[in-house]
Design an enzyme around this catalytic site. Structure first.
Site, short mmCIF file in Angstrom:
data_model
loop_
_atom_site.label_atom_id
_atom_site.label_comp_id
_atom_site.label_asym_id
_atom_site.label_seq_id
_atom_site.Cartn_x
_atom_site.Cartn_y
_atom_site.Cartn_z
CE LYS A 177 -8.03 -12.92 -4.95
NZ LYS A 177 -6.60 -12.89 -4.58
NE ARG A 194 -8.52 -15.21 0.90
CZ ARG A 194 -8.74 -14.07 0.23
NH1 ARG A 194 -9.95 -13.77 -0.18
NH2 ARG A 194 -7.74 -13.26 -0.04
NE ARG A 238 -2.93 -4.97 -2.66
CZ ARG A 238 -3.52 -6.18 -2.62
NH1 ARG A 238 -4.22 -6.60 -3.66
NH2 ARG A 238 -3.39 -6.95 -1.57
NE ARG A 258 -5.33 -5.14 1.26
CZ ARG A 258 -5.79 -6.20 0.62
NH1 ARG A 258 -6.39 -6.06 -0.56
NH2 ARG A 258 -5.66 -7.40 1.13
NE ARG A 277 -2.97 -10.93 2.58
CZ ARG A 277 -2.80 -9.92 1.74
NH1 ARG A 277 -1.81 -9.07 1.92
NH2 ARG A 277 -3.61 -9.75 0.73
N1 LIG Z 1 3.85 -5.13 -11.74
C1 LIG Z 1 2.59 -5.59 -11.93
N2 LIG Z 1 1.66 -5.31 -11.03
C2 LIG Z 1 0.40 -5.80 -11.26
C3 LIG Z 1 0.07 -6.60 -12.38
N3 LIG Z 1 -1.25 -6.92 -12.30
C4 LIG Z 1 -1.73 -6.35 -11.17
N4 LIG Z 1 -0.74 -5.66 -10.54
C5 LIG Z 1 -0.77 -4.91 -9.29
O1 LIG Z 1 -0.54 -5.87 -8.26
C6 LIG Z 1 -1.30 -5.56 -7.09
C7 LIG Z 1 -2.21 -6.74 -6.76
O2 LIG Z 1 -3.25 -6.84 -7.74
P1 LIG Z 1 -4.78 -7.01 -7.27
O3 LIG Z 1 -5.62 -6.95 -8.51
O4 LIG Z 1 -5.08 -6.06 -6.17
O5 LIG Z 1 -4.69 -8.53 -6.73
P2 LIG Z 1 -5.66 -9.37 -5.78
O6 LIG Z 1 -5.09 -9.23 -4.41
O7 LIG Z 1 -5.53 -10.78 -6.29
O8 LIG Z 1 -7.05 -8.81 -5.92
C8 LIG Z 1 -2.04 -4.25 -7.42
O9 LIG Z 1 -1.27 -3.17 -6.93
C9 LIG Z 1 -2.12 -4.24 -8.95
O10 LIG Z 1 -2.20 -2.93 -9.46
C10 LIG Z 1 1.12 -6.88 -13.33
O11 LIG Z 1 0.94 -7.57 -14.36
N5 LIG Z 1 2.35 -6.37 -13.04
N1 LIG Z 2 -13.27 -15.84 1.91
C1 LIG Z 2 -12.58 -15.34 2.95
N2 LIG Z 2 -12.40 -16.10 4.07
C2 LIG Z 2 -11.73 -15.64 5.13
N3 LIG Z 2 -11.14 -14.43 5.17
C3 LIG Z 2 -11.27 -13.64 4.08
C4 LIG Z 2 -12.01 -14.04 2.92
N4 LIG Z 2 -11.97 -13.04 2.01
C5 LIG Z 2 -11.23 -12.06 2.56
N5 LIG Z 2 -10.80 -12.40 3.81
C6 LIG Z 2 -9.96 -11.61 4.72
O1 LIG Z 2 -9.68 -10.35 4.11
C7 LIG Z 2 -8.27 -10.22 3.82
C8 LIG Z 2 -8.09 -9.47 2.51
O2 LIG Z 2 -8.72 -10.18 1.48
P1 LIG Z 2 -8.58 -9.74 -0.03
O3 LIG Z 2 -8.84 -8.29 -0.18
O4 LIG Z 2 -9.38 -10.68 -0.85
O5 LIG Z 2 -7.03 -9.98 -0.26
P2 LIG Z 2 -6.27 -10.18 -1.61
O6 LIG Z 2 -7.11 -9.51 -2.69
O7 LIG Z 2 -4.97 -9.50 -1.43
O8 LIG Z 2 -6.21 -11.66 -1.80
C9 LIG Z 2 -7.75 -11.63 3.83
O9 LIG Z 2 -6.36 -11.70 4.11
C10 LIG Z 2 -8.60 -12.26 4.95
O10 LIG Z 2 -8.15 -11.88 6.23
#
Ligand SMILES: Nc1nc2c(ncn2[C@@H]2O[C@H](COP(=O)(O)OP(=O)(O)O)[C@@H](O)[C@H]2O)c(=O)[nH]1
Ligand SMILES: Nc1ncnc2c1ncn2[C@@H]1O[C@H](COP(=O)(O)OP(=O)(O)O)[C@@H](O)[C@H]1O
Length: 221
Positions: free
Chosen positions: A19, A93, A127, A160, A171
């Site tokens: 995301k 969420r 990450r 993190r 999660r």
């Molecule tokens: N190996 C790999 N890592 C990725 C890819 N896309 C994103 N990432 C990495 O996966 C991790 C999670 O992505 P992030 O954008 O933080 O996901 P979010 O938690 O949904 O916001 C980060 O360390 C990114 O750099 C991909 O296509 N391949």
């Molecule tokens: N909309 C939400 N409702 C409840 N908790 C949240 C929400 N957004 C974020 N959090 C809290 O912050 C943490 C990290 O969120 P986020 O950075 O969005 O994680 P990721 O990008 O890995 O999905 C979550 O695991 C939760 O504890």
């Protein structure tokens, strides 16, 4: 009315689905403000605000922060950027969060990143983030120029606390139980757009094409 023409989007997907990475590309290509509930919470934790102190224990344990706390925080921020197009990342969420958001704003599109859980588990252990900016790296996918150092500021990167394997599992379970119903909620409203895959670079062109069809008049950089 001007507000009717504004584009309000949500990006959803399990933790680690990309995301933040996709949102980064979206804001580089389209005139949208990005608001991440996770970044917002981490800033509050870092600044030891009242909300930050409450939120920390939930976040560290891989649990969701209570609906009323996060809803108040996010809606307050959204009202500050009321005049612009925005992309909301990490909120809602839960169904009660989605209902509260609906009462305040009309959501045009929900971008759902559908990435298999095993892919996610592999990614999150690699990450690294720059807490002050929210910039995200991955030792395999997009490594920083210098290991463990932010490219732009030279400041140290951190892993993190909630990216530990056992917390990631918790999660992902929470996502299934509480967030999947939100996808159904938006599906029923006819605004859900799902993008499936295991690589962001393959998913991205489809998201780009979709947004171009929705935001034809936005100036591209
Ligand atoms: N190996 C790999 N890592 C990725 C890819 N896309 C994103 N990432 C990495 O996966 C991790 C999670 O992505 P992030 O954008 O933080 O996901 P979010 O938690 O949904 O916001 C980060 O360390 C990114 O750099 C991909 O296509 N391949
Ligand atoms: N909309 C939400 N409702 C409840 N908790 C949240 C929400 N957004 C974020 N959090 C809290 O912050 C943490 C990290 O969120 P986020 O950075 O969005 O994680 P990721 O990008 O890995 O999905 C979550 O695991 C939760 O504890």
């Amino acid at each position: 009315m001007v507000t009717r023409m504004l584009f309000r989007a949500v990006i959803m997907g399990p933790p680690g689905s990309g995301k933040g990475t996709v949102s980064d590309r979206i804001v580089k290509n389209f005139a949208l403000k990005h608001l991440s509930s996770g970044d917002l919470l981490r800033t509050n934790v870092q600044n030891k605000t009242e909300i930050g102190v409450v939120a920390k224990s939930y976040i560290d344990q891989g649990q969701l922060v209570p609906d009323d706390v996060i809803t108040r925080l996010v809606l307050q921020e959204l009202h500050k950027i009321n005049e612009t197009n925005w992309l909301l990342d990490g909120f809602p969420r839960t169904v009660p969060q989605a209902v509260a958001l609906d009462k305040a704003f009309h959501i045009n599109s929900v971008i759902d990143l559908n990435v298999p859980f095993q892919t996610i588990k592999d990614r999150l252990t690699a990450r690294w983030i720059h807490p002050a900016s929210g910039r995200v790296y991955n030792t395999e996918f997009n490594p920083p120029k210098v290991p463990e150092v932010d490219d732009l500021t030279g400041e140290p990167l951190v892993q993190r606390e909630d990216d530990k394997p056992e917390t990631v599992t918790r999660r992902l379970k929470g996502y299934e139980a509480l967030t999947r119903p939100v996808l159904e909620y938006y599906q029923n409203k006819g605004v859900l757009e799902t993008f499936s895959g295991t690589e962001t670079n393959k998913i991205w062109p489809h998201v780009y094409a979709f947004l171009q069809s929705k935001l034809p008049d936005v100036s591209h950089k």
